[in-house]
Structures are given as C-alpha cells and as structure tokens.
Design an enzyme around this catalytic site. Sequence first.
Site, PDB file in Angstrom:
ATOM      1  N   ARG A  88       0.886   2.910  -2.128  1.00  0.00           N
ATOM      2  CA  ARG A  88       0.045   4.106  -2.098  1.00  0.00           C
ATOM      3  C   ARG A  88       0.829   5.280  -2.684  1.00  0.00           C
ATOM      4  O   ARG A  88       2.040   5.390  -2.500  1.00  0.00           O
ATOM      5  CB  ARG A  88      -0.362   4.443  -0.659  1.00  0.00           C
ATOM      6  CG  ARG A  88      -1.404   3.501  -0.052  1.00  0.00           C
ATOM      7  CD  ARG A  88      -2.763   3.618  -0.729  1.00  0.00           C
ATOM      8  NE  ARG A  88      -3.777   2.748  -0.143  1.00  0.00           N
ATOM      9  CZ  ARG A  88      -4.111   1.551  -0.616  1.00  0.00           C
ATOM     10  NH1 ARG A  88      -3.511   1.060  -1.690  1.00  0.00           N
ATOM     11  NH2 ARG A  88      -5.069   0.838  -0.030  1.00  0.00           N
ATOM     12  N   HIS A 115      -4.162   1.982 -10.698  1.00  0.00           N
ATOM     13  CA  HIS A 115      -4.421   1.289  -9.421  1.00  0.00           C
ATOM     14  C   HIS A 115      -5.085  -0.069  -9.680  1.00  0.00           C
ATOM     15  O   HIS A 115      -6.216  -0.318  -9.240  1.00  0.00           O
ATOM     16  CB  HIS A 115      -5.293   2.149  -8.505  1.00  0.00           C
ATOM     17  CG  HIS A 115      -5.206   1.712  -7.070  1.00  0.00           C
ATOM     18  ND1 HIS A 115      -5.216   2.589  -6.020  1.00  0.00           N
ATOM     19  CD2 HIS A 115      -5.102   0.483  -6.498  1.00  0.00           C
ATOM     20  CE1 HIS A 115      -5.138   1.928  -4.872  1.00  0.00           C
ATOM     21  NE2 HIS A 115      -5.071   0.628  -5.141  1.00  0.00           N
TER      22      HIS A 115
HETATM   23  P1  NDP Z   1       0.991  -6.179   5.447  1.00  0.00           P
HETATM   24  O1  NDP Z   1       0.388  -5.433   6.564  1.00  0.00           O
HETATM   25  O2  NDP Z   1       0.824  -7.647   5.377  1.00  0.00           O
HETATM   26  O3  NDP Z   1       2.571  -5.885   5.396  1.00  0.00           O
HETATM   27  C1  NDP Z   1       3.120  -4.629   5.641  1.00  0.00           C
HETATM   28  C2  NDP Z   1       4.635  -4.742   5.697  1.00  0.00           C
HETATM   29  O4  NDP Z   1       5.180  -3.419   5.799  1.00  0.00           O
HETATM   30  C3  NDP Z   1       5.144  -5.527   6.911  1.00  0.00           C
HETATM   31  O5  NDP Z   1       6.270  -6.279   6.568  1.00  0.00           O
HETATM   32  C4  NDP Z   1       5.549  -4.403   7.885  1.00  0.00           C
HETATM   33  O6  NDP Z   1       6.577  -4.745   8.789  1.00  0.00           O
HETATM   34  C5  NDP Z   1       6.070  -3.378   6.911  1.00  0.00           C
HETATM   35  N1  NDP Z   1       6.078  -2.045   7.532  1.00  0.00           N
HETATM   36  C6  NDP Z   1       5.034  -1.342   8.031  1.00  0.00           C
HETATM   37  N2  NDP Z   1       5.449  -0.163   8.546  1.00  0.00           N
HETATM   38  C7  NDP Z   1       6.785  -0.138   8.362  1.00  0.00           C
HETATM   39  C8  NDP Z   1       7.791   0.800   8.704  1.00  0.00           C
HETATM   40  N3  NDP Z   1       7.507   1.945   9.336  1.00  0.00           N
HETATM   41  N4  NDP Z   1       9.068   0.500   8.398  1.00  0.00           N
HETATM   42  C9  NDP Z   1       9.376  -0.663   7.783  1.00  0.00           C
HETATM   43  N5  NDP Z   1       8.468  -1.613   7.434  1.00  0.00           N
HETATM   44  C10 NDP Z   1       7.191  -1.333   7.734  1.00  0.00           C
HETATM   45  O7  NDP Z   1       0.452  -5.505   4.115  1.00  0.00           O
HETATM   46  P2  NDP Z   1       0.194  -6.170   2.669  1.00  0.00           P
HETATM   47  O8  NDP Z   1       1.439  -6.825   2.213  1.00  0.00           O
HETATM   48  O9  NDP Z   1      -1.052  -6.975   2.667  1.00  0.00           O
HETATM   49  O10 NDP Z   1      -0.120  -4.860   1.792  1.00  0.00           O
HETATM   50  C11 NDP Z   1       0.802  -3.801   1.697  1.00  0.00           C
HETATM   51  C12 NDP Z   1       0.148  -2.590   1.058  1.00  0.00           C
HETATM   52  O11 NDP Z   1      -0.064  -2.807  -0.327  1.00  0.00           O
HETATM   53  C13 NDP Z   1      -1.251  -2.234   1.579  1.00  0.00           C
HETATM   54  O12 NDP Z   1      -1.192  -1.525   2.798  1.00  0.00           O
HETATM   55  C14 NDP Z   1      -1.810  -1.390   0.448  1.00  0.00           C
HETATM   56  O13 NDP Z   1      -1.501  -0.025   0.673  1.00  0.00           O
HETATM   57  C15 NDP Z   1      -1.042  -1.873  -0.778  1.00  0.00           C
HETATM   58  N6  NDP Z   1      -1.929  -2.551  -1.740  1.00  0.00           N
HETATM   59  C16 NDP Z   1      -2.021  -2.048  -3.013  1.00  0.00           C
HETATM   60  C17 NDP Z   1      -2.817  -2.667  -3.936  1.00  0.00           C
HETATM   61  C18 NDP Z   1      -2.896  -2.157  -5.333  1.00  0.00           C
HETATM   62  O14 NDP Z   1      -3.727  -2.627  -6.118  1.00  0.00           O
HETATM   63  N7  NDP Z   1      -2.040  -1.235  -5.745  1.00  0.00           N
HETATM   64  C19 NDP Z   1      -3.600  -3.859  -3.606  1.00  0.00           C
HETATM   65  C20 NDP Z   1      -3.405  -4.323  -2.264  1.00  0.00           C
HETATM   66  C21 NDP Z   1      -2.604  -3.675  -1.370  1.00  0.00           C
HETATM   67  P3  NDP Z   1       6.377  -5.952   9.850  1.00  0.00           P
HETATM   68  O15 NDP Z   1       6.549  -7.197   9.036  1.00  0.00           O
HETATM   69  O16 NDP Z   1       7.467  -5.759  10.831  1.00  0.00           O
HETATM   70  O17 NDP Z   1       4.986  -5.777  10.411  1.00  0.00           O
HETATM   71  C1  OXD Z   2      -5.979  -2.487  -1.426  1.00  0.00           C
HETATM   72  C2  OXD Z   2      -5.998  -1.837  -2.734  1.00  0.00           C
HETATM   73  O1  OXD Z   2      -5.485  -1.908  -0.459  1.00  0.00           O
HETATM   74  O2  OXD Z   2      -6.673  -2.349  -3.636  1.00  0.00           O
HETATM   75  O3  OXD Z   2      -6.482  -3.631  -1.338  1.00  0.00           O
HETATM   76  O4  OXD Z   2      -5.304  -0.834  -2.918  1.00  0.00           O
END
Ligand code: NDP
Ligand code: OXD
Length: 306
Positions: free
Chosen positions: A221, A269
């Site tokens: 993001r 994006h």
């Molecule tokens: P998940 O919820 O599966 O994974 C999130 C990870 O971040 C976990 O490992 C979590 O830790 C870690 N995390 C969360 N908060 C913290 C913190 N405060 N400190 C350290 N680590 C933290 O998410 P996804 O992998 O599915 O997606 C990640 C992000 O990618 C989405 O939220 C979205 O914003 C973005 N995205 C962007 C897209 C694009 O097209 N640009 C498409 C899809 C997603 P833990 O393992 O301990 O829970």
């Molecule tokens: C998502 C994205 O969060 O597309 O899936 O950014």
Amino acid sequence: MKITFCCTDTKAEPWLQGLAAALPQADISVWQPGAAQADYAVVWAPPQPFIDEQPGLKALFNIGAGVDALLRLRLPPALRVVRLDDAGMAVQMAEYVCHALIRHFRELGGYEADMRAGRWSYRKPRLRQDFPVGVMGLGVLGQRVARAALQFDFPVLGWSRSARQIAGVRCFSGTEGFGDFLVGTRVLVNLLPLTPETRDIMNQDTLSRLLPGAYVINVARGAHLVDEDLLALIDSGHVAGATLDVFRTEPLPAQHPFWREPRITLTPHTSARTLRDESIAQIVRKMTALERGEPIAGVVDHARGY
Ligand code: NDP
Ligand code: OXD
C-alpha cells in the site's frame, strides 16, 4: 441463500453470472440503497450506508487481499470479514517482484537505454550475495515471493509479526527483530498489510538502515511509504531506486515527483490482480463451508487489522 454484490469500480455482470453458475439456488443481486437483508456480501470498497443497512450478514467477502479500506468503515465488531487468500495473486506477485528485482540487479534498464542509444556496452557483473532481499510480511504473498527470490539464489530475509520458519529464509519477527532485518537487507520488498502499526513504516529512519545502494519494491500500500523520504534518500545516493506499484493517492496525481524521477519505475496498482474465476471459486467454497458450519481460512482479525 441471498447474496448482495457491492464492488466499486468493478463490472458487476460477469461476477453475478459466475456466482449464479456456481450457486444456482442463490438469489444474487447488486446492492441498491434500501435492498433487503442478505446472508452474504461480496464487496470491494463498499460505502458506509451499505454496511449500516446490512447488519445481519453472515460474512462479508472482500474481493482482494488487503482489507485496510474496509476496516476504515464503521463495522459491527462481530461481522465476519473474509479476505481473498491467494486466489491466483501469489504467483502474479512473485513474477512482478522477481521481475523488478532482476531488472535492477542485472541493470536491464541501463542496458535498454544503451541499446536504444545504439551503444553496445557491458557492465561489470554484480554478485547476488551483495543483494540480499528482505521481504516485509511473510503471509500468503510474502512467503511466495520469498521462495521465488530463493529460486534465483539471492540471500533472502523475512520479517513478520509472529515468528516464522521458512526453509532458506533468515526470518526475523516483531519490533525486536526489525533492526537486524533492515541492516541485512539491500532489496526491500514490502508485502505488509496497511495497519496503524505499519503505516509510514518505510521512512527516513528505516530506509537509511538498509545496506548502501538499497532498492525498494513497494507492492502493498502507498501509505506504507513516506514519499519524500524515499526521494531524499535517492538524491543522497543511499537508495539506488525503487519500483512502486501502489501510492498514497491512486491514480498517482500528475504533479507528483515520482513521475519525473527516472530511478523510480512505476506501475498502476497492477502487481497482483484479482482473478475473477479463481476468486469466485474460493468465495463459493467458503460460503458453502460456512453454511455447513465448517471453519474457513482468511477471516480477518478486526483488532489486528488484517
Ligand atoms: P497476509 O495477511 O497473508 O500477510 C501479512 C503478513 O504481514 C504476515 O506475515 C504478518 O505477520 C505480517 N505483519 C502484519 N503486521 C505486521 C507488523 N506490525 N509487523 C511485522 N509483520 C507484520 O497478507 P497477504 O500476503 O495476502 O497480502 C499482503 C498485502 O499485500 C495486502 O494486505 C495488500 O495490502 C497487498 N496487496 C497488494 C496487491 C497489489 O496488487 N499491489 C494485491 C494483493 C495484496 P504474521 O505472519 O505474524 O501474521
Ligand atoms: C488487494 C489489491 O489487496 O489488489 O487485493 O490491492
């Protein structure tokens, strides 16, 4: 079963057809103000009145992985919010990040410019050991990206909230592990969810701790990154450049300095798009499981923010 569809910037018809084909007995329609209560909702960036008028939902299915926009609304605390997990996004994210990583490491942008200018010139090969890749966020997408970078023999580090073990990846966790993660990283990949804890996480302080000649790949993001701090560190030479897919304001405003910085590669994006068929299949599987009283994956923890 009644399903309501409320997805901003999304063509409804193909989704309605896909859902109807998978759930022929369901009553599926696009939400309108004043619509009857539904059992399930399929949403992307719904307005607050939608939430207020649908208090009896059994679950709200977000057609993306990130739920930051959804959690900014006033939601009933007990509402079950379900994000997409993978549904075809992880492989797209892996290919996007590896492309950006390899393009930077192999200086392919420089070669492209040279060849376009009619220059046949070589650059000194660089050592991949000098380009450790640090993945922030080791969830569904981050893990896939970390494994993909390992396939190209880069040293890979990872950082998450709770401790993780991933073969071949040096894993760090929590605030206590963040400093060691940063000082060992040269190519920083952001795959964190946007929460109050992670907003502005890529800033002057954290980016300066990366290895010199750092490179930033932000695919999560825009609000994770302090734009002016990145630009200042690129100017100072500490950061060599960045590939950015996400921005604080989207579309990126025409006057934003990112447009004019040649060391930053921009995309709109698009690193991991929601794939309709995979997403419908996953949502339908989960709705069916909920109807049978079975547990499902991908339920968001409102307090944690992801
Ligand atoms: P998940 O919820 O599966 O994974 C999130 C990870 O971040 C976990 O490992 C979590 O830790 C870690 N995390 C969360 N908060 C913290 C913190 N405060 N400190 C350290 N680590 C933290 O998410 P996804 O992998 O599915 O997606 C990640 C992000 O990618 C989405 O939220 C979205 O914003 C973005 N995205 C962007 C897209 C694009 O097209 N640009 C498409 C899809 C997603 P833990 O393992 O301990 O829970
Ligand atoms: C998502 C994205 O969060 O597309 O899936 O950014």
